[in-house]
Design a protein around this motif. Structure first.
Motif, PDB file in Angstrom:
ATOM      1  N   ASP A  24      28.559 -40.857 -41.801  1.00 50.59           N
ATOM      2  CA  ASP A  24      28.765 -41.637 -40.531  1.00 50.59           C
ATOM      3  C   ASP A  24      27.512 -42.384 -40.144  1.00 50.59           C
ATOM      4  OD1 ASP A  24      31.007 -40.009 -40.346  1.00 50.59           O
ATOM      5  OD2 ASP A  24      30.207 -38.461 -39.115  1.00 50.59           O
ATOM      6  N   PHE A  25      28.031 -43.468 -39.432  1.00 52.59           N
ATOM      7  CA  PHE A  25      27.023 -44.556 -39.147  1.00 52.59           C
ATOM      8  C   PHE A  25      26.919 -44.666 -37.653  1.00 52.59           C
ATOM      9  CE2 PHE A  25      25.678 -48.920 -38.108  1.00 52.59           C
ATOM     10  CZ  PHE A  25      24.790 -49.214 -39.211  1.00 52.59           C
ATOM     11  N   TYR A  26      25.625 -44.819 -37.316  1.00 53.05           N
ATOM     12  CA  TYR A  26      25.129 -44.797 -35.994  1.00 53.05           C
ATOM     13  C   TYR A  26      23.990 -46.203 -35.909  1.00 53.05           C
ATOM     14  CZ  TYR A  26      26.887 -40.203 -34.971  1.00 53.05           C
ATOM     15  OH  TYR A  26      27.479 -38.876 -35.055  1.00 53.05           O
ATOM     16  N   ALA A  27      23.863 -46.909 -34.851  1.00 46.17           N
ATOM     17  CA  ALA A  27      23.104 -47.802 -34.647  1.00 46.17           C
ATOM     18  C   ALA A  27      22.537 -47.885 -33.375  1.00 46.17           C
ATOM     19  CB  ALA A  27      23.760 -49.232 -34.734  1.00 46.17           C
ATOM     20  N   LEU A  28      21.232 -48.228 -32.881  1.00 45.80           N
ATOM     21  CA  LEU A  28      20.873 -48.020 -31.633  1.00 45.80           C
ATOM     22  C   LEU A  28      20.308 -49.453 -31.343  1.00 45.80           C
ATOM     23  CD1 LEU A  28      19.303 -46.267 -29.619  1.00 45.80           C
ATOM     24  CD2 LEU A  28      17.399 -46.072 -30.908  1.00 45.80           C
ATOM     25  N   ASP A  29      20.922 -49.962 -30.220  1.00 48.14           N
ATOM     26  CA  ASP A  29      20.179 -51.281 -29.481  1.00 48.14           C
ATOM     27  C   ASP A  29      19.131 -50.592 -28.557  1.00 48.14           C
ATOM     28  OD1 ASP A  29      21.943 -52.528 -30.800  1.00 48.14           O
ATOM     29  OD2 ASP A  29      22.781 -53.621 -29.092  1.00 48.14           O
TER      30      ASP A  29
ATOM     31  N   GLY B 194      15.805 -43.755 -17.073  1.00 43.38           N
ATOM     32  CA  GLY B 194      15.150 -43.739 -16.018  1.00 43.38           C
ATOM     33  C   GLY B 194      14.809 -45.285 -15.673  1.00 43.38           C
ATOM     34  N   THR B 195      13.649 -45.483 -15.070  1.00 44.72           N
ATOM     35  CA  THR B 195      13.094 -46.962 -14.574  1.00 44.72           C
ATOM     36  C   THR B 195      11.881 -47.150 -15.296  1.00 44.72           C
ATOM     37  OG1 THR B 195      12.066 -45.775 -12.391  1.00 44.72           O
ATOM     38  CG2 THR B 195      14.308 -46.507 -12.415  1.00 44.72           C
ATOM     39  N   ASP B 196      11.346 -48.513 -14.999  1.00 44.60           N
ATOM     40  CA  ASP B 196      10.135 -49.034 -15.454  1.00 44.60           C
ATOM     41  C   ASP B 196       9.798 -49.919 -14.078  1.00 44.60           C
ATOM     42  OD1 ASP B 196      11.322 -51.154 -16.210  1.00 44.60           O
ATOM     43  OD2 ASP B 196      10.563 -51.283 -18.248  1.00 44.60           O
ATOM     44  N   ASP B 197       8.825 -50.764 -14.507  1.00 46.12           N
ATOM     45  CA  ASP B 197       8.261 -51.842 -13.402  1.00 46.12           C
ATOM     46  C   ASP B 197       9.123 -52.887 -12.985  1.00 46.12           C
ATOM     47  OD1 ASP B 197       7.738 -52.697 -16.056  1.00 46.12           O
ATOM     48  OD2 ASP B 197       6.432 -53.949 -15.149  1.00 46.12           O
ATOM     49  N   GLU B 198      10.110 -52.834 -14.020  1.00 48.01           N
ATOM     50  CA  GLU B 198      11.218 -53.939 -13.857  1.00 48.01           C
ATOM     51  C   GLU B 198      12.486 -53.521 -13.340  1.00 48.01           C
ATOM     52  OE1 GLU B 198      10.934 -57.739 -16.742  1.00 48.01           O
ATOM     53  OE2 GLU B 198      11.354 -56.074 -17.821  1.00 48.01           O
ATOM     54  N   GLY B 199      12.704 -52.093 -13.234  1.00 45.59           N
ATOM     55  CA  GLY B 199      13.930 -51.589 -12.865  1.00 45.59           C
ATOM     56  C   GLY B 199      14.461 -50.583 -13.771  1.00 45.59           C
ATOM     57  N   LYS B 200      15.906 -50.453 -13.789  1.00 44.01           N
ATOM     58  CA  LYS B 200      16.531 -49.503 -14.467  1.00 44.01           C
ATOM     59  C   LYS B 200      16.508 -49.952 -15.929  1.00 44.01           C
ATOM     60  CE  LYS B 200      21.628 -47.877 -15.286  1.00 44.01           C
ATOM     61  NZ  LYS B 200      20.943 -46.373 -15.340  1.00 44.01           N
ATOM     62  N   VAL B 201      16.475 -48.887 -17.034  1.00 43.82           N
ATOM     63  CA  VAL B 201      16.144 -48.710 -18.320  1.00 43.82           C
ATOM     64  C   VAL B 201      17.046 -48.121 -19.034  1.00 43.82           C
ATOM     65  CG1 VAL B 201      14.612 -48.514 -20.259  1.00 43.82           C
ATOM     66  CG2 VAL B 201      13.607 -48.951 -17.877  1.00 43.82           C
ATOM     67  N   VAL B 202      17.972 -48.584 -20.116  1.00 42.31           N
ATOM     68  CA  VAL B 202      18.794 -47.888 -20.707  1.00 42.31           C
ATOM     69  C   VAL B 202      18.883 -48.244 -22.161  1.00 42.31           C
ATOM     70  CG1 VAL B 202      20.701 -47.885 -19.003  1.00 42.31           C
ATOM     71  CG2 VAL B 202      20.729 -49.703 -20.733  1.00 42.31           C
ATOM     72  N   ALA B 203      19.292 -47.431 -23.227  1.00 37.27           N
ATOM     73  CA  ALA B 203      19.332 -47.761 -24.587  1.00 37.27           C
ATOM     74  C   ALA B 203      20.971 -47.638 -25.016  1.00 37.27           C
ATOM     75  CB  ALA B 203      18.562 -47.214 -25.404  1.00 37.27           C
ATOM     76  N   THR B 204      21.490 -48.112 -26.005  1.00 37.14           N
ATOM     77  CA  THR B 204      22.538 -47.892 -26.460  1.00 37.14           C
ATOM     78  C   THR B 204      22.868 -47.378 -27.737  1.00 37.14           C
ATOM     79  OG1 THR B 204      23.234 -49.831 -25.044  1.00 37.14           O
ATOM     80  CG2 THR B 204      25.103 -49.043 -26.392  1.00 37.14           C
ATOM     81  N   LEU B 205      23.539 -46.283 -27.863  1.00 37.42           N
ATOM     82  CA  LEU B 205      23.790 -45.689 -29.390  1.00 37.42           C
ATOM     83  C   LEU B 205      25.393 -46.099 -29.746  1.00 37.42           C
ATOM     84  CD1 LEU B 205      22.719 -44.179 -31.576  1.00 37.42           C
ATOM     85  CD2 LEU B 205      23.682 -41.925 -30.412  1.00 37.42           C
ATOM     86  N   VAL B 206      25.532 -46.852 -30.780  1.00 36.47           N
ATOM     87  CA  VAL B 206      26.731 -47.060 -31.336  1.00 36.47           C
ATOM     88  C   VAL B 206      27.041 -46.281 -32.581  1.00 36.47           C
ATOM     89  CG1 VAL B 206      27.980 -48.995 -32.437  1.00 36.47           C
ATOM     90  CG2 VAL B 206      26.440 -49.648 -30.661  1.00 36.47           C
ATOM     91  N   ARG B 207      28.222 -45.886 -32.609  1.00 37.45           N
ATOM     92  CA  ARG B 207      28.842 -45.116 -33.542  1.00 37.45           C
ATOM     93  C   ARG B 207      30.093 -45.478 -34.345  1.00 37.45           C
ATOM     94  NH1 ARG B 207      30.347 -38.903 -31.508  1.00 37.45           N
ATOM     95  NH2 ARG B 207      32.260 -40.074 -30.623  1.00 37.45           N
ATOM     96  N   ARG B 208      29.966 -45.271 -35.680  1.00 36.02           N
ATOM     97  CA  ARG B 208      31.334 -45.302 -36.321  1.00 36.02           C
ATOM     98  C   ARG B 208      31.358 -44.108 -37.303  1.00 36.02           C
ATOM     99  NH1 ARG B 208      32.817 -49.806 -40.919  1.00 36.02           N
ATOM    100  NH2 ARG B 208      34.670 -48.727 -41.644  1.00 36.02           N
ATOM    101  N   ARG B 209      32.485 -43.349 -37.101  1.00 37.88           N
ATOM    102  CA  ARG B 209      32.454 -42.183 -37.869  1.00 37.88           C
ATOM    103  C   ARG B 209      33.498 -42.711 -39.164  1.00 37.88           C
ATOM    104  NH1 ARG B 209      33.409 -37.536 -33.205  1.00 37.88           N
ATOM    105  NH2 ARG B 209      31.453 -36.512 -33.479  1.00 37.88           N
ATOM    106  N   GLY B 210      33.268 -41.803 -40.228  1.00 34.08           N
ATOM    107  CA  GLY B 210      34.176 -41.912 -41.543  1.00 34.08           C
ATOM    108  C   GLY B 210      35.626 -41.361 -41.298  1.00 34.08           C
TER     109      GLY B 210
END
Length: 333
Positions: free
Chosen positions: A67-72, A18-34
């Motif tokens: 399986d490996f995931y990382a969240l920015d 969604g958004t906050d007082d600075e504007g659009k907001v995102v997060a990023t989920l990275v995936r590496r499967r075995g």
């Protein structure tokens, strides 16, 4: 999922927040499967002035069948948008939505039965608060905290009365106000290959001198640390790891590569028992702030200990449980 900046086999998914007082907001989920299907997954959460680039950490888990995931997190790394203040937040609970969504994707969408959360520094504090808030829901099966940010590395007068004064006057009225603090330059130098380190990463996302500290972020961290000190009840086994020594110098010394140059490791050891009833503390001589970026021998030791702990506390689904013999009867004479 689309191809990540790390290239195959890494993929990424953008989480719309969604958004906050600075504007659009995102997060990023990275995936590496075995190479083989797995019911076990790791979710890695970075620290302050940081993002996921530690592919050797992913290698370790994938080779062991996870399986490996990382969240920015929002406003970090891959998730940092041009209109945003880097790494800013008003509360560590701001990050709970992307943690919740990541856990949902890992478990419900990708079908994993077991989830280990691995978190570094501020990520360790944030995920501890999140795990406590989600207790009883069966979201996580274990938590590995790599040098978690349980206390500021300052004298009591600074981290107590002085910080209280600063946050009381600035956090609500001017949360984006920059607070002058000591730069993280020595630690940054110890890491990047263009300085004195061995690692290559994006200096736009993880600059050598770090990002400015804001009053709002400072207040968020202090409140999170205060909540931790009152005691949490994380209902999953926790492994807390840190170095044996803190770097106390102001100028470059080779000891920067052998110590925690960011936090006071005695604070970590002191507050670790407040996480919950099942906490293991382990310390590594020669360990840096991010233990997985320490020298080759030290990080190999870190991975050995992590392997032992996961084998003991998070056996693979379907692994027969080892029967514990009954205690001998109490015989009184």
């Amino acid at each position: 999922m689309e191809t990540d900046v790390l290239g195959p086999p890494y993929e990424r998914h953008t989480i719309d927040l969604g958004t906050d007082d600075e504007g659009k907001v995102v997060a990023t989920l990275v995936r590496r499967r075995g190479d083989q299907p797995s019911r076990r997954a790791v979710l890695y959460v970075h620290g302050f002035v940081d993002y996921f680039f530690q592919t050797h950490l992913a290698d370790f888990f994938v080779e062991r069948g996870w399986d490996f995931y990382a969240l920015d997190l929002r406003k970090y790394g891959r998730s940092l948008l041009s209109h945003q203040t880097p790494n800013f937040c008003r509360s560590l609970t701001d990050y709970f939505p992307e943690l919740d969504e990541s856990a949902r994707i890992i478990r419900s969408v990708d079908g994993h039965d077991q989830l280990l959360v691995v978190a570094h520094s501020t990520g360790g504090l944030t995920t501890s608060l999140w795990a406590h808030a989600r207790q009883g829901q069966g979201l996580i099966d274990g938590l590995f905290l790599n040098s978690p940010f349980f206390e500021f590395n300052n004298p009591w007068l600074v981290r107590g009365p002085l910080m209280s004064l600063i946050t009381a006057t600035s956090a609500k009225r001017t949360p984006y106000r920059i607070i002058p603090v000591k730069a993280l330059g020595l630690y940054g130098q110890s890491l990047h290959a263009t300085e004195r380190g061995e690692w290559t990463y994006d200096l736009n996302w993880k600059p050598v001198l770090g990002f400015p500290i804001t009053a709002g972020w400072l207040q968020a961290i202090r409140r999170g640390q205060s909540r931790l000190r009152r005691g949490l009840q994380i209902d999953a086994p926790v492994l807390v790891a840190c170095s044996t020594r803190t770097f106390r110098g102001k100028d470059w010394d080779d000891d920067v590569r052998l110590t925690d140059a960011v936090l006071d490791v005695e604070h970590i050891a002191r507050w670790a028992p407040r996480l919950g009833p099942h906490v293991t503390l382990t310390r590594f001589d020669g360990g840096m702030h991010d233990l997985t970026l320490s020298g080759k021998q030290v990080r190999a030791e870190v991975f050995r200990e992590l392997a032992r702990w996961t084998d003991a506390f998070l056996p693979a689904p379907g692994t027969p449980e080892v029967e514990v013999p009954p205690a001998p009867e109490d015989v009184t004479t």
